[in-house]
Design a protein around this motif. Structure first.
Motif, mmCIF file in Angstrom:
data_model
loop_
_atom_site.group_PDB
_atom_site.id
_atom_site.type_symbol
_atom_site.label_atom_id
_atom_site.label_comp_id
_atom_site.label_asym_id
_atom_site.label_seq_id
_atom_site.Cartn_x
_atom_site.Cartn_y
_atom_site.Cartn_z
ATOM 1 N N GLU A 87 -26.567 36.640 -3.498
ATOM 2 C CA GLU A 87 -25.448 36.513 -4.421
ATOM 3 C C GLU A 87 -24.090 36.519 -3.991
ATOM 4 N N GLU A 88 -23.997 37.382 -2.988
ATOM 5 C CA GLU A 88 -22.705 37.623 -2.259
ATOM 6 C C GLU A 88 -22.041 36.219 -1.731
ATOM 7 N N TYR A 121 -18.135 29.719 -3.673
ATOM 8 C CA TYR A 121 -17.649 29.242 -4.736
ATOM 9 C C TYR A 121 -16.003 29.311 -4.505
ATOM 10 N N LEU A 122 -15.767 30.433 -3.676
ATOM 11 C CA LEU A 122 -14.069 30.421 -3.608
ATOM 12 C C LEU A 122 -13.572 29.037 -2.825
ATOM 13 N N GLN A 124 -26.298 31.402 2.136
ATOM 14 C CA GLN A 124 -27.011 31.737 0.909
ATOM 15 C C GLN A 124 -28.771 31.296 0.797
ATOM 16 N N SER A 170 -23.143 33.306 -2.402
ATOM 17 C CA SER A 170 -22.929 32.275 -3.223
ATOM 18 C C SER A 170 -21.364 32.626 -3.935
ATOM 19 N N LYS A 171 -20.862 33.777 -4.173
ATOM 20 C CA LYS A 171 -19.599 33.910 -4.727
ATOM 21 C C LYS A 171 -18.459 33.552 -3.466
#
Length: 259
Positions: free
Chosen positions: A105-106, A112-113, A92, A108-109
């Protein structure tokens, strides 16, 4: 090494002891569930960091959790899930430095998982059967419940509440509403259980029965189930994890990085 684990008096005591595992105090709290409850104290709650992915990996706590500071930032001993998060945080940051906001952004997602997230166990007395039980809530859900309990803190010995959950999937709402007319809205049995609930405080040891603990081998398997390529952080199923001083250092300065 002797084949005997206890001898003499110790063996006799062990044979007569009852080491039954306590039944879990946690209760199901799916969407559409409603409980009529009594809260004994605002203090009957605990925070923990749970890992998992909705509909893939059930929430668990690491057997050897990361060391966190008061703000929740990891200072040492990251778990394999923390390292998986860090892998994507690094990507990221690189994408962001390169000006690729979409990729950042991808990543970051994805990060977060695998992130350890604060969750809360809150104890209450179920007025239906008079048992002290526990619910497991996200930070957002717990914030609203604890705020309501705090609002009525001086009246907890006089007020029953309706605890309800609505919504679906990851978009659920938990509400706590005081029952103002207990004579009208509670049955005789529920009123009796409300009174009995004040006889003794909540047993904090029951919190220990509520969480699923996973060792590093199981955490690694869970990463595979979640779809993460464990080879990216130097792991393989069945192989020992690198020693703490050999594991990649935890770094990263993305705004939502907690270590």
């Amino acid at each position: 090494m002797s084949m005997f684990t206890k001898t003499g008096a110790a063996a006799a005591a062990s044979a007569q002891s009852t080491n039954e595992k306590k039944e879990s105090a946690i209760v199901s709290f799916g969407s559409g569930t409603t409980y009529k409850v009594r809260f004994k104290s605002l203090e009957d709650s605990v925070e923990y960091y749970g890992y998992g992915i909705y509909d893939k990996v059930k929430t668990f706590v690491p057997k050897n959790p990361a060391v966190r500071n008061d703000r929740g930032f990891i200072e040492s001993n990251p778990t394999v899930w923390d390292r998986a998060e860090q892998y994507y945080r690094d990507l990221q940051r690189k994408a962001k430095d390169a000006g690729d906001e979409k990729a950042a952004e991808e990543y970051s997602k994805l990060a977060y998982l695998y992130k350890g997230k604060p969750r809360y166990l809150i104890a209450f007395t179920n007025l239906e059967d008079g048992k002290d039980v526990v619910i497991d809530l996200t930070k957002k859900q717990a914030s609203g419940v604890l705020a309501a309990i705090n609002k009525y803190a001086k009246k907890l010995d006089k007020l029953a509440f309706e605890l309800a959950k609505t919504g679906s999937s990851t978009s659920t709402t938990v509400t706590l509403t005081p029952i103002l007319d207990m004579d009208e809205d509670l049955t005789d049995k529920e009123r009796a259980n409300f009174e009995k609930a004040g006889d003794k405080p909540f047993d904090f040891e029951l919190f220990e029965t509520c969480l699923y603990v996973a060792d590093e081998a199981e955490q690694t398997k869970n990463l595979v189930i979640a779809g993460f390529d464990i080879g990216l952080i130097g792991l393989s199923l069945g192989a020992p994890a690198p020693a703490a001083d050999e594991a990649p250092p935890i770094t990263g300065d993305a705004p939502d990085v907690k270590f």
